[in-house]
Write an enzyme that holds these catalytic residues in place. Structure first.
Site, mmCIF file in Angstrom:
data_model
loop_
_atom_site.group_PDB
_atom_site.id
_atom_site.type_symbol
_atom_site.label_atom_id
_atom_site.label_comp_id
_atom_site.label_asym_id
_atom_site.label_seq_id
_atom_site.Cartn_x
_atom_site.Cartn_y
_atom_site.Cartn_z
ATOM 1 N N ASP A 96 0.856 -1.189 0.000
ATOM 2 C CA ASP A 96 0.000 0.000 0.000
ATOM 3 C C ASP A 96 0.892 1.240 0.000
ATOM 4 O O ASP A 96 1.889 1.322 0.701
ATOM 5 C CB ASP A 96 -0.917 -0.010 1.229
ATOM 6 N N ASN A 117 -12.799 -3.285 2.266
ATOM 7 C CA ASN A 117 -13.811 -2.244 2.372
ATOM 8 C C ASN A 117 -14.709 -2.307 1.147
ATOM 9 O O ASN A 117 -14.229 -2.485 0.031
ATOM 10 C CB ASN A 117 -13.139 -0.870 2.450
ATOM 11 N N HIS A 168 -9.965 -5.305 -3.324
ATOM 12 C CA HIS A 168 -8.633 -5.482 -2.738
ATOM 13 C C HIS A 168 -8.786 -5.873 -1.280
ATOM 14 O O HIS A 168 -9.695 -5.406 -0.592
ATOM 15 C CB HIS A 168 -7.783 -4.212 -2.865
ATOM 16 N N HIS A 188 -6.816 -5.697 2.230
ATOM 17 C CA HIS A 188 -5.706 -5.115 2.986
ATOM 18 C C HIS A 188 -5.197 -6.202 3.929
ATOM 19 O O HIS A 188 -5.962 -6.703 4.758
ATOM 20 C CB HIS A 188 -6.177 -3.935 3.839
HETATM 21 P P1 AMP Z 1 -9.831 1.443 0.200
HETATM 22 O O1 AMP Z 1 -10.175 2.660 1.001
HETATM 23 O O2 AMP Z 1 -10.122 0.162 0.924
HETATM 24 O O3 AMP Z 1 -10.422 1.497 -1.184
HETATM 25 O O4 AMP Z 1 -8.245 1.453 0.076
HETATM 26 C C1 AMP Z 1 -7.545 1.925 -1.017
HETATM 27 C C2 AMP Z 1 -6.077 1.800 -0.672
HETATM 28 O O5 AMP Z 1 -5.326 1.953 -1.849
HETATM 29 C C3 AMP Z 1 -5.573 2.869 0.323
HETATM 30 O O6 AMP Z 1 -5.043 2.217 1.475
HETATM 31 C C4 AMP Z 1 -4.495 3.603 -0.478
HETATM 32 O O7 AMP Z 1 -3.406 3.993 0.322
HETATM 33 C C5 AMP Z 1 -4.113 2.570 -1.522
HETATM 34 N N1 AMP Z 1 -3.552 3.090 -2.763
HETATM 35 C C6 AMP Z 1 -4.037 4.084 -3.534
HETATM 36 N N2 AMP Z 1 -3.268 4.264 -4.630
HETATM 37 C C7 AMP Z 1 -2.275 3.343 -4.556
HETATM 38 C C8 AMP Z 1 -1.156 3.005 -5.372
HETATM 39 N N3 AMP Z 1 -0.897 3.658 -6.508
HETATM 40 N N4 AMP Z 1 -0.337 1.998 -4.980
HETATM 41 C C9 AMP Z 1 -0.587 1.334 -3.830
HETATM 42 N N5 AMP Z 1 -1.623 1.597 -3.016
HETATM 43 C C10 AMP Z 1 -2.457 2.587 -3.359
#
Ligand code: AMP
Length: 118
Positions: free
Chosen positions: A33, A91, A104, A106
Site C-alpha cells: 500500500d 472495504n 482489494h 488489505h
Molecule cells: P480502500 O479505502 O479500501 O479502497 O483502500 C484503497 C487503498 O489503496 C488505500 O489504502 C491507499 O493507500 C491505496 N492506494 C491508492 N493508490 C495506490 C497506489 N498507486 N499503490 C498502492 N496503493 C495505493
C-alpha cells in the site's frame, strides 16, 4: 455499478502504473500500500476486474478464487504473520468507505493493530 477499467489498480495490473510488487500468480497480485497504516500493509487483488467481494465470489472462477487465497496464504506464511497475527480487511461500498473500486484485501500486521472499529 459498472466496473471502471481506468481505476488505479486496473492500471497497476496492466503495468501502466508502477507498484511495489510483493508476489503474483496467474490470477492475483500483491503489492505494498502506498500509504501504509501499519508496518506491514499489503494489498492483494484479483487480476480480473471485480468491484468488490460479493462480485468476486459471485462471478470469479474457482481458479481465480483459489489463486487469490493461495497468494494471501503464501504471503502470510513467508512473512511469518501466522506467528504474530494479522488482519485482513476488504472495504466495500459507501458504508465500507471503499476508495478504489477494484476488489482489494488489505493485509495488515507488524504491530498490535488495536480495536477493529473505532
Ligand atoms: P480502500 O479505502 O479500501 O479502497 O483502500 C484503497 C487503498 O489503496 C488505500 O489504502 C491507499 O493507500 C491505496 N492506494 C491508492 N493508490 C495506490 C497506489 N498507486 N499503490 C498502492 N496503493 C495505493
Amino acid at each position: 455499478m459498472k466496473y471502471d477499467d481506468d481505476n488505479i489498480f486496473a492500471k497497476i495490473i496492466r503495468k501502466q502504473l508502477p507498484c511495489d510488487l510483493i508476489k503474483e500468480n496467474n490470477n492475483a497480485l500483491a503489492f505494498k500500500d502506498i500509504s501504509p497504516r501499519a508496518p506491514i500493509h499489503i494489498l492483494v487483488v484479483p487480476k480480473k476486474g471485480y468491484i468488490n467481494y460479493h462480485d468476486f465470489i459471485s462471478d470469479a472462477s474457482i481458479e481465480e478464487i483459489n489463486d487469490l487465497n493461495e497468494l494471501m496464504k503464501n504471503i502470510i506464511l513467508e512473512m511469518k504473520l501466522d506467528h504474530t497475527g494479522y488482519r485482513i480487511i476488504t472495504n466495500t461500498g459507501n458504508d465500507g468507505n471503499q476508495d478504489v473500486k477494484h476488489l482489494h484485501f488489505h493485509l495488515l500486521g507488524g504491530k498490535n493493530l488495536g480495536l477493529m472499529v473505532k
